[in-house]
Design an enzyme around this catalytic site. Structure first.
Site, PDB file in Angstrom:
ATOM      1  N   LYS A 107       0.798  -1.371   0.112  1.00 51.96           N
ATOM      2  CA  LYS A 107       0.098   0.153   0.019  1.00 51.96           C
ATOM      3  C   LYS A 107       0.866   1.373  -0.105  1.00 51.96           C
ATOM      4  O   LYS A 107       0.830   2.092  -0.716  1.00 51.96           O
ATOM      5  CB  LYS A 107      -0.919  -0.045   1.243  1.00 51.96           C
ATOM      6  N   ASN A 108       1.578   1.079   0.987  1.00 52.40           N
ATOM      7  CA  ASN A 108       2.687   2.506   0.986  1.00 52.40           C
ATOM      8  C   ASN A 108       3.601   2.738  -0.317  1.00 52.40           C
ATOM      9  O   ASN A 108       4.002   3.924  -0.475  1.00 52.40           O
ATOM     10  CB  ASN A 108       3.330   2.353   2.372  1.00 52.40           C
ATOM     11  N   CYS A 123      -6.747   7.811   9.104  1.00 51.17           N
ATOM     12  CA  CYS A 123      -7.199   7.211  10.226  1.00 51.17           C
ATOM     13  C   CYS A 123      -6.690   8.215  11.321  1.00 51.17           C
ATOM     14  O   CYS A 123      -5.937   9.247  11.364  1.00 51.17           O
ATOM     15  CB  CYS A 123      -6.087   6.014  10.324  1.00 51.17           C
ATOM     16  N   ARG A 179      -1.324  14.936  12.599  1.00 51.51           N
ATOM     17  CA  ARG A 179      -0.491  14.722  11.322  1.00 51.51           C
ATOM     18  C   ARG A 179      -0.431  15.870  10.534  1.00 51.51           C
ATOM     19  O   ARG A 179      -1.378  15.820   9.412  1.00 51.51           O
ATOM     20  CB  ARG A 179      -1.202  13.275  10.707  1.00 51.51           C
ATOM     21  N   ASP A 192       3.222   1.128  12.573  1.00 50.65           N
ATOM     22  CA  ASP A 192       1.959   0.249  11.917  1.00 50.65           C
ATOM     23  C   ASP A 192       1.959  -0.965  12.251  1.00 50.65           C
ATOM     24  O   ASP A 192       0.731  -1.642  12.116  1.00 50.65           O
ATOM     25  CB  ASP A 192       2.122   0.247  10.202  1.00 50.65           C
ATOM     26  N   ARG A 197      -8.627  -0.814   3.820  1.00 51.09           N
ATOM     27  CA  ARG A 197      -7.780   0.248   3.540  1.00 51.09           C
ATOM     28  C   ARG A 197      -6.600  -0.191   3.278  1.00 51.09           C
ATOM     29  O   ARG A 197      -5.753   0.328   2.434  1.00 51.09           O
ATOM     30  CB  ARG A 197      -7.710   1.354   4.462  1.00 51.09           C
TER      31      ARG A 197
END
Length: 423
Positions: free
Chosen positions: A25-26, A119, A124, A308, A400
């Site tokens: 994903k990242n 999230c 952030r 994570d 997600r």
């Protein structure tokens, strides 16, 4: 009528078998942003079919791109992707949407977006994103819940990040590759997705050099060709399944883990008593002897233990007799999963920013709520280790980042059902 959005897990079964790890994903999201810098058709091979990728795909379509899938390969035709505004209905759902600003400025000299969402795991801010864009010559204004940027021409510059930020580093790279002159980014994040973005952009014709100290040097070019590259396996998904094996005291095989990216993860796993060995490109995982509490586990930027996987590690430690401690050093509000674990029978207290886990208490299935992506995965891990049936609501958060977590864990002997319907 109330909609049902939950994963039902029947726990108490050690995992066994083998599983293949999905694309990262990242890594995929910034590469999708990079496709905007070309007017051709870029390909992301082995791209994960997850909701964050689908949302980024929707944003690119809104900007004028044509997209389609062939199996696991995502095609992005950005010939006419000249849009410069991302509406709040998209930006508010995903943090990574903000990195499109650098790509839009590089392509069209304008960019506008709502503040990024995603999230809820703590502050952030986007200040570093704005700083690097301004450093490269963009005029950036924050007004009315929107961020607006424009430039006559982006120009290379030197930037010192005061804090390591994956997103801001990606922002700087995406903005600099078409800027005039040389850009030097100091204090960059070193996560693997930074390397993969640079690798993909280099394949498009960008001139990027990553020094040993993490400094990234970019010589701007006038044009980039379409990209064609593979998305690497997801180290966080691999770590999640590793933690699931540890929590259930199971034995599994990870068929294609990104082993070169997992040293920090494996070090913590071994300290818990887990065993593993590498055979070719596979990782043979034996969690049967997982049983040692951790005096202090601290999350760190790469190559340390990733934030994570903090919540999944907490779920494992809840099953280990003794006192363990976790200090979250990346996001200050990432202990939300503790309440769900406690509802299942765990004993966890948050004291002065440290999670204290009194492990070894029996976990029992019940109904819990996922509040964010990785916390949701942690609840799945706890449910696999618990006795009885656990209903995890809010599985949309889990989707997600996990393409087929229920199917993967079922293939490993877990009993999971995804339930969508109405009451």
């Amino acid at each position: 009528m109330n909609e049902i959005d939950e994963i039902i897990v029947t726990g108490g079964r050690p995992l066994h078998g083998s599983v293949r790890i999905q694309g990262s994903k990242n890594a995929a999201l910034p590469v999708m942003a990079a496709a905007l810098l070309s007017t051709g058709t870029s390909v992301l091979r082995g791209c994960p079919r997850i909701s964050d990728v689908y949302l980024m795909e929707k944003i690119l379509k809104y900007l004028g791109a044509e997209t389609w899938w062939e199996g696991q390969d995502l095609y992005l035709d950005c010939s006419h992707a000249d849009g410069t505004m991302i509406p709040e209905c998209y930006s508010g759902k995903m943090r990574s949407s903000v990195i499109l600003m650098g790509a839009m400025l590089g392509r069209s000299k304008k960019a506008q977006t709502g503040y990024p969402g995603g999230c809820v795991i703590g502050k952030r801010p986007v200040d570093l994103h704005i700083q690097v864009l301004r450093r490269l010559g963009a005029a950036v204004v924050e007004n009315g819940g929107m961020i607006r940027a424009s430039c006559g021409k982006l120009r290379g510059a030197e930037m010192f990040f005061q804090k390591r930020s994956v997103g801001a580093t990606e922002q700087g790279i995406l903005a600099a590759v078409l800027a005039e002159g040389k850009t030097v980014l100091n204090g960059c994040a070193c996560e693997p997705e930074i390397y993969w973005l640079c690798h993909y952009l280099t394949g498009m014709g960008a001139k990027i050099r990553i020094r040993e100290n993490g400094c990234i040097c970019i010589e701007g070019v006038k044009k980039l060709e379409a990209g064609d590259g593979c998305i690497p396996p997801d180290r966080i998904v691999a770590g999640t399944y590793l933690m699931a094996a540890a929590a259930t005291r199971g034995e599994i095989i990870l068929e294609n883990p990104p082993l070169e990216e997992m040293d920090g993860i494996l070090d913590v796993y071994r300290k818990m008593g887990g065993q593993c060995r590498r055979v070719g490109g596979k990782l043979i995982v034996n969690g049967k002897n997982t049983g040692f509490p951790l005096e202090l586990l601290e999350t760190e930027v790469y190559p340390g233990f990733p934030t994570d996987l903090q919540s999944p590690a907490m779920a494992v430690l809840a099953t280990i007799p003794g006192v363990s401690r976790i200090r979250e050093k990346i996001f200050e509000d990432r202990y939300k999963t503790a309440s769900g674990l406690c509802k299942m029978g765990a004993q966890i207290q948050i004291r002065d920013g440290v999670a204290v886990i009194y492990g070894g208490q029996p976990l029992t299935g019940c109904t819990v709520e996922a509040e964010e992506l990785r916390g949701g995965a942690a609840l799945v891990i706890a449910a696999l280790a618990a006795q009885g049936i656990t209903r995890i609501r809010g599985c949309c958060f889990i989707e997600r980042g996990y393409e087929h977590i229920c199917e993967d864990l079922t293939a490993l002997g877990g009993l999971l059902i995804k339930d969508r319907g109405t009451l």
